[in-house]
Write an enzyme that holds these catalytic residues in place. Structure first.
Site, PDB file in Angstrom:
ATOM      1  N   HIS A   1       0.828  -1.219   0.000  1.00 44.36           N
ATOM      2  CA  HIS A   1       0.000   0.000   0.000  1.00 44.36           C
ATOM      3  C   HIS A   1       0.864   1.272   0.000  1.00 44.36           C
ATOM      4  CE1 HIS A   1      -3.217  -2.802   1.298  1.00 44.36           C
ATOM      5  NE2 HIS A   1      -2.271  -3.285   2.067  1.00 44.36           N
TER       6      HIS A   1
ATOM      7  N   GLU B   1       9.552   8.920 -16.758  1.00 43.68           N
ATOM      8  CA  GLU B   1       8.137   9.271 -16.921  1.00 43.68           C
ATOM      9  C   GLU B   1       7.613   8.817 -18.286  1.00 43.68           C
ATOM     10  OE1 GLU B   1       9.341  13.400 -15.500  1.00 43.68           O
ATOM     11  OE2 GLU B   1       7.191  13.435 -15.186  1.00 43.68           O
TER      12      GLU B   1
ATOM     13  N   LYS C   1      16.309  21.801 -10.514  1.00 45.54           N
ATOM     14  CA  LYS C   1      15.554  20.605 -10.891  1.00 45.54           C
ATOM     15  C   LYS C   1      16.359  19.580 -11.672  1.00 45.54           C
ATOM     16  CE  LYS C   1      11.375  20.282 -11.301  1.00 45.54           C
ATOM     17  NZ  LYS C   1      10.070  19.963 -10.785  1.00 45.54           N
TER      18      LYS C   1
ATOM     19  N   SER D   1      15.175  22.138 -15.654  1.00 44.12           N
ATOM     20  CA  SER D   1      14.045  23.026 -15.880  1.00 44.12           C
ATOM     21  C   SER D   1      14.584  24.387 -16.294  1.00 44.12           C
ATOM     22  CB  SER D   1      13.228  23.150 -14.599  1.00 44.12           C
ATOM     23  OG  SER D   1      12.498  24.364 -14.609  1.00 44.12           O
TER      24      SER D   1
END
Ligand code: ARG
Length: 513
Positions: free
Chosen positions: A188, A322, A315, A309
Site C-alpha cells: 500500500h 516518466e 531541478k 528546468s
C-alpha cells in the site's frame, strides 16, 4: 533461434533513409498502377481514394522482408518448373538491385503504387522487363503481406528478446552489488518490512523473464509460412511451399489458405506480450520517479537520463522514466485498436487489415525504446544506501520480527504475539523512539516473559538476513539468485558472489538461524 540474414534486423529499419524518400504520385506511376490491377478500369482513382488506399507511407519498412519473400518465391518457381532459369536469374539479380537502391536511399516510393509489394515489383519491371511480370505467378498480395509482416514481427521479436536480456543483465549486475543494501519494502506504499534492494531489482528480472517467455511463445506460433496461399484459396500451380518455408526460416507452411491470409494473431499475440512487458516497465519507471524525488532520495538518476528546468535551476526531472511509465498507453492502444479492427471481419482478407501495421510499428518501436532507456537508467542510477536504510528503519518496520520472536522463543501463539507486539509498538510511539530504542524494562512492562535476546531481532539487517526462505529477501538468497540468472542469461557458469557484510551492521547477526 536464427534469423535468416536476408530479412535483416527489423529494429533498425525505421531509422533508415527510406521514409524520407517518400514521393508523391507522378503521371507515369498512375499508368503503372493500372498495369498491376487496372485492366478493367477506365478511370484513374480519385486522389482521396489513392490517399486512403495507399500503405506505402508506412509499409515501406517491410522492404527487406518483401524482397526476401520474392527471392524465395522465384527460386521455388524455378525449382518446380514454373519459371525458366533465365527468368529466375533475372528476377533474383533485379531484386538485389532494388534492395541496393532502397538501402542506398535512391529508391523513389510512389503512392500510386499503393504498397511496398507493388513498388518493388514495378521497379523490378523497369529494371529487367517482362520477366518481372512472372514473379507474381502463384501468389497474391494477400499471402505476400502476411508473409512479409510475419517475417518482420519475427525479426522484431528477436531484437526485443536481445534488449530484454540486456536489461535483465544490467539489473542482475546491480542486484549483486546491492545484495545487502536495505530498502524499505512497501505494501500500500506504506512501510511494511525491510527488504534488500538487490531482491527488489531481481523481482523485475523475474517479470522480464516471463515477458521474454511470452515473446518466445508468440514467435514459435507465428513461424509458419503463408506464402503460396495466394489470394485465399491456394493455387493450381505445382508449387512447393515447404521449400519457401525453409528458405525463409519458417518451421512449416500454414495448413489452411483462408486462415493464412486473414490471420493476424501473430501480431496480436506479440502486442499482448509487448503490453504486459510495457506494464512492467511502467511500474519500475514509477518507482524510479518516486525513488529519485527529494522526499525519498533513494536513487540519483544520471544526467544522461534526466532533464533540467528552464525556470527552476535546482531541478533534475526524471523525464525518461516518466515517458517509459507512459508508453504502455500507446502499446495497449495498438493491441486494442487491432483487436477492434479484426473483430467481426469475415474470411478471408479485407482491406481493414491494412490498418494492422502503423499501430504495430508504433507499439514495437515504443517498447524497444523503453527497454533501451530503462537499461541506460539502471546502469547509471546511483543508490543512496543511507537514505534507504533510514527509511527502512522508520515506521516500526521490524514489528513482524518481534512477533515472530515471541512465537519462536516463547512459544506464544501468533495471534497473541501480534497483539503483544501491537502494545510494544504503541509504547515506542509514546516514547517517540524506534523499537530498538526500547529498553528491556520497557519490553517487560508489556510482557514479563520477554528477555534481552529480543534486541537481536530489532535491526533491519537482522530482519532481512532472517528471511532465507526460498524466494525470500535475505542477502544470501540475492547473491544466489543473481548467480542463477547470470548463468541463465549468459550461458556461462556463475557462482554466488561473497557477501561483504558491509554498511549498517552485519547481516546474519540476527541470532535467528
Ligand atoms: N497493402 C495491403 C495490406 O497491407 C497489401 C494487401 C493488399 N491486398 C489486396 N487484395 N488489395 O494489407
Amino acid at each position: 533461434m536464427t534469423t535468416p540474414a536476408a530479412t535483416g534486423n527489423a529494429h533498425f529499419l525505421f531509422r533508415g533513409p527510406i521514409e524520407r524518400e517518400f514521393s508523391m504520385v507522378s503521371p507515369s506511376d498512375k499508368a503503372l498502377s493500372n498495369k498491376m490491377w487496372g485492366g478493367r478500369f477506365a478511370e484513374a482513382p480519385d486522389a482521396i481514394m489513392e490517399e486512403i488506399n495507399a500503405s506505402i507511407g508506412f509499409d515501406q519498412r517491410l522492404y527487406r522482408q518483401d524482397i526476401a519473400g520474392s527471392k524465395a518465391h522465384a527460386t521455388m518457381l524455378e525449382a518446380t518448373g514454373i519459371l525458366t532459369r533465365d527468368d529466375r536469374d533475372a528476377i533474383l539479380s533485379g531484386l538485389d538491385q532494388v534492395l541496393a537502391e532502397i538501402e542506398g536511399g535512391q529508391f523513389k516510393f510512389s503512392r500510386a503504387l499503393e504498397d511496398i509489394h507493388m513498388n518493388v515489383e514495378s521497379r523490378l519491371r523497369e529494371k529487367i522487363g517482362d520477366a518481372a511480370g512472372r514473379l507474381h505467378t502463384a501468389r497474391s498480395r494477400n499471402d505476400q503481406v502476411a508473409t512479409d509482416f510475419r517475417l518482420y514481427v519475427r525479426d522484431y521479436i528477436d531484437t526485443l528478446l536481445g534488449q530484454i536480456r540486456s536489461l535483465q543483465l544490467a539489473l542482475v549486475t546491480r542486484a549483486e552489488e546491492e545484495a545487502e543494501t536495505i530498502l524499505p519494502g512497501f505494501t500500500h506504499l506504506q512501510n511494511a518490512q525491510p527488504v534488500t534492494f538487490g531482491h527488489h531489482l531481481l523481482a523485475y528480472v523475474e517479470m522480464l523473464g516471463r515477458d521474454a517467455g511470452r515473446l518466445e511463445d508468440a514467435r514459435k506460433r507465428l513461424n509458419e509460412n503463408p506464402l503460396g496461399s495466394a489470394a485465399l484459396a491456394g493455387t493450381p500451380y505445382p508449387i512447393d511451399r515447404h521449400m519457401t518455408a525453409a528458405a525463409l526460416g519458417f518451421d512449416r507452411p500454414t495448413a489452411n489458405s483462408l486462415d493464412a491470409v486473414s490471420d493476424r494473431d501473430f501480431i496480436l499475440e506479440t502486442l499482448a506480450a509487448a503490453a504486459i512487458c510495457a506494464m512492467h516497465l511502467s511500474r519500475f519507471a514509477e518507482e524510479m520517479v518516486i525513488w529519485s524525488s527529494a522526499q525519498f532520495g533513494f536513487i540519483k538518476l544520471s544526467d544522461k537520463f534526466t532533464t533540467g528546468s528552464s525556470i527552476m535551476p535546482q531541478k533534475r526531472n526524471p523525464d525518461a522514466a516518466e515517458l517509459v511509465r507512459a508508453k504502455i498507453g500507446r502499446i495497449l492502444g495498438a493491441l486494442n485498436s487491432l483487436l477492434v479492427v479484426m473483430k467481426g471481419l469475415p474470411l478471408a482478407y479485407s482491406k481493414d487489415m491494412q490498418e494492422d501495421k502503423e499501430v504495430a510499428f508504433d507499439a514495437l518501436d515504443a517498447l524497444s525504446l523503453s527497454l533501451a532507456a530503462m537499461t541506460g537508467m539502471v546502469k547509471d542510477m546511483q543508490p543512496n544506501r543511507e537514505k534507504m536504510h533510514a527509511s527502512a528503519s522508520a515506521g516500526f518496520s521490524t514489528a513482524t520480527d518481534v512477533a515472530d520472536w515471541l512465537v519462536r522463543e516463547l512459544n506464544i501463539p501468533f495471534r497473541d504475539a501480534h497483539h503483544i507486539t501491537g502494545q510494544i509498538v504503541s509504547l515506542a510511539e509514546q516514547k517517540n523512539c524506534g523499537l530498538e530504542g526500547l529498553t528491556i524494562e520497557d519490553f517487560k512492562l508489556i510482557d514479563h516473559r520477554i528477555d534481552s535476546r529480543i534486541h537481536k531481532v530489532l535491526t533491519v539487517e537482522a530482519s532481512v538476513a532472517a528471511r532465507k526462505s526460498y524466494g525470500g529477501t535475505a542477502p544470501a538468497n540475492v547473491v544466489e539468485q543473481a548467480a542463477r540468472w547470470k548463468s541463465a542469461l549468459t550461458g556461462e557458469t556463475h557462482v554466488p558472489r561473497a557477501l561483504k557484510g558491509r554498511k549498517h551492521g552485519t547481516p546474519g547477526d540476527g541470532g535467528v538461524e
